[in-house]
Design an enzyme around this catalytic site. Structure first.
Site, PDB file in Angstrom:
ATOM      1  N   ASN A  37       1.805  -6.394 -10.339  1.00  0.00           N
ATOM      2  CA  ASN A  37       0.882  -5.976  -9.280  1.00  0.00           C
ATOM      3  C   ASN A  37      -0.447  -6.671  -9.496  1.00  0.00           C
ATOM      4  O   ASN A  37      -0.793  -7.022 -10.619  1.00  0.00           O
ATOM      5  CB  ASN A  37       0.666  -4.458  -9.342  1.00  0.00           C
ATOM      6  CG  ASN A  37      -0.277  -3.962  -8.254  1.00  0.00           C
ATOM      7  OD1 ASN A  37      -0.181  -4.386  -7.094  1.00  0.00           O
ATOM      8  ND2 ASN A  37      -1.215  -3.088  -8.611  1.00  0.00           N
ATOM      9  N   MET A  60       0.800  -1.226   0.000  1.00  0.00           N
ATOM     10  CA  MET A  60       0.000   0.000   0.000  1.00  0.00           C
ATOM     11  C   MET A  60       0.836   1.280   0.000  1.00  0.00           C
ATOM     12  O   MET A  60       0.449   2.267   0.621  1.00  0.00           O
ATOM     13  CB  MET A  60      -0.957  -0.012   1.212  1.00  0.00           C
ATOM     14  CG  MET A  60      -1.897  -1.202   1.233  1.00  0.00           C
ATOM     15  SD  MET A  60      -2.893  -1.371  -0.267  1.00  0.00           S
ATOM     16  CE  MET A  60      -4.098  -0.085   0.003  1.00  0.00           C
ATOM     17  N   HIS A  67      -4.566  -6.099  -8.882  1.00  0.00           N
ATOM     18  CA  HIS A  67      -5.533  -5.035  -8.601  1.00  0.00           C
ATOM     19  C   HIS A  67      -6.937  -5.640  -8.567  1.00  0.00           C
ATOM     20  O   HIS A  67      -7.287  -6.416  -9.457  1.00  0.00           O
ATOM     21  CB  HIS A  67      -5.442  -3.951  -9.686  1.00  0.00           C
ATOM     22  CG  HIS A  67      -6.362  -2.806  -9.417  1.00  0.00           C
ATOM     23  ND1 HIS A  67      -6.122  -1.887  -8.415  1.00  0.00           N
ATOM     24  CD2 HIS A  67      -7.534  -2.446  -9.993  1.00  0.00           C
ATOM     25  CE1 HIS A  67      -7.104  -1.002  -8.397  1.00  0.00           C
ATOM     26  NE2 HIS A  67      -7.978  -1.318  -9.339  1.00  0.00           N
TER      27      HIS A  67
HETATM   28  C1  GRF Z   1      -6.063  -7.409  -2.693  1.00  0.00           C
HETATM   29  O1  GRF Z   1      -7.429  -7.210  -2.915  1.00  0.00           O
HETATM   30  C2  GRF Z   1      -5.251  -6.812  -3.806  1.00  0.00           C
HETATM   31  O2  GRF Z   1      -5.873  -6.874  -5.047  1.00  0.00           O
HETATM   32  C3  GRF Z   1      -5.123  -5.375  -3.371  1.00  0.00           C
HETATM   33  O3  GRF Z   1      -4.971  -5.434  -1.975  1.00  0.00           O
HETATM   34  C4  GRF Z   1      -5.569  -6.644  -1.476  1.00  0.00           C
HETATM   35  C5  GRF Z   1      -4.487  -7.382  -0.753  1.00  0.00           C
HETATM   36  O4  GRF Z   1      -4.964  -8.576  -0.171  1.00  0.00           O
HETATM   37  N1  GRF Z   1      -4.035  -4.739  -4.071  1.00  0.00           N
HETATM   38  P1  GRF Z   1      -3.935  -9.620   0.429  1.00  0.00           P
HETATM   39  O5  GRF Z   1      -3.047  -8.861   1.399  1.00  0.00           O
HETATM   40  O6  GRF Z   1      -3.153 -10.201  -0.711  1.00  0.00           O
HETATM   41  O7  GRF Z   1      -4.775 -10.647   1.123  1.00  0.00           O
END
Ligand code: GRF
Length: 219
Positions: free
Chosen positions: A109, A92, A111
């Site tokens: 990445n 993030m 998404h």
């Molecule tokens: C996922 O929905 C991904 O697409 C987004 O953040 C979330 C991360 O989930 N970028 P996790 O930490 O992989 O469970």
């Protein structure tokens, strides 16, 4: 072919990281997870990765004066682990062009939407509010512009009449956990090439052949 050394960057739960780690246990998987790096000490995924005996690193963005210092620290850690490919998995932090360019063509990445629709945050709320019937997820190469870059894999999810953002997110996440390992296998196994904004099967691979983990492209 030698397995590619992959670093996974996380900030939280880490379900996509887990899916990649589990897929990479298969002897014929073209990548090995050589590092799980978190920018948050409390990330649940970091504890899980440690418990699995994986190499882990914490590069806490709060411990660095600015974004550049934070990214330089990440870069040093990635290099120290012989990283060849980077997978962002719920990471993030926005990345500067300096960092993205270092990994351009070597960083993926995931998404939670069908790009180029719904870039940014709160994708499930926005999809429901717009009344779309089909939503989904995307794995793409990272470029300096946020949530852009050549698309490696996508999967669709039907939106139900009684969906809530959480319910929809859960079904999309199931698909995320399936397509990310598939996408990484395509890239690490050098089965695809990037042509402009498109990711194409390498020449010599038959169109329609079950190259994408057993599925024909029309299914
Ligand atoms: C996922 O929905 C991904 O697409 C987004 O953040 C979330 C991360 O989930 N970028 P996790 O930490 O992989 O469970």
């Amino acid at each position: 072919m030698k397995k590619k050394r992959v670093a996974i960057l996380i900030s939280g739960r880490g379900s996509n990281m887990r899916a990649l780690v589990e897929a990479a246990r298969a002897p014929d998987y073209p990548a090995e997870i050589s590092l799980v790096l978190s920018n948050r000490p409390q990330a649940a995924g970091l504890a899980w990765a440690k418990a699995q005996g994986l190499a882990t690193a914490l590069v806490d963005h709060k411990a660095h004066a600015d974004r550049e210092a934070f990214e330089r620290a990440m870069q040093t850690t990635l290099e120290a682990h012989g990283t060849e490919l980077v997978c962002l998995a719920g990471f993030m932090r926005l990345l500067t062009p300096w960092f993205v360019e270092k990994w351009q063509g070597r960083m993926l990445n995931i998404h939670p939407a069908l790009l180029p629709l719904y870039r940014g945050l709160h994708t499930h709320e926005r999809a429901i509010a717009d009344g779309v019937k089909v939503h989904g997820c995307t794995v793409h190469f990272v470029v300096p512009e946020m949530d852009e870059g050549p698309i490696v894999e996508q999967e669709t999810v039907r939106v139900r009449d009684d969906d809530t953002p959480d319910a929809l997110a859960a079904r999309v996440l199931e698909q995320e956990n399936r397509i990310y390992p598939r996408a990484l296998a395509l890239v690490a196994g050098e089965q695809v090439v990037v042509r402009g904004n498109r990711v194409l099967m390498r020449e010599g691979r038959e169109p329609g052949a079950p190259t994408r983990a057993g599925r024909s492209p029309s299914s």
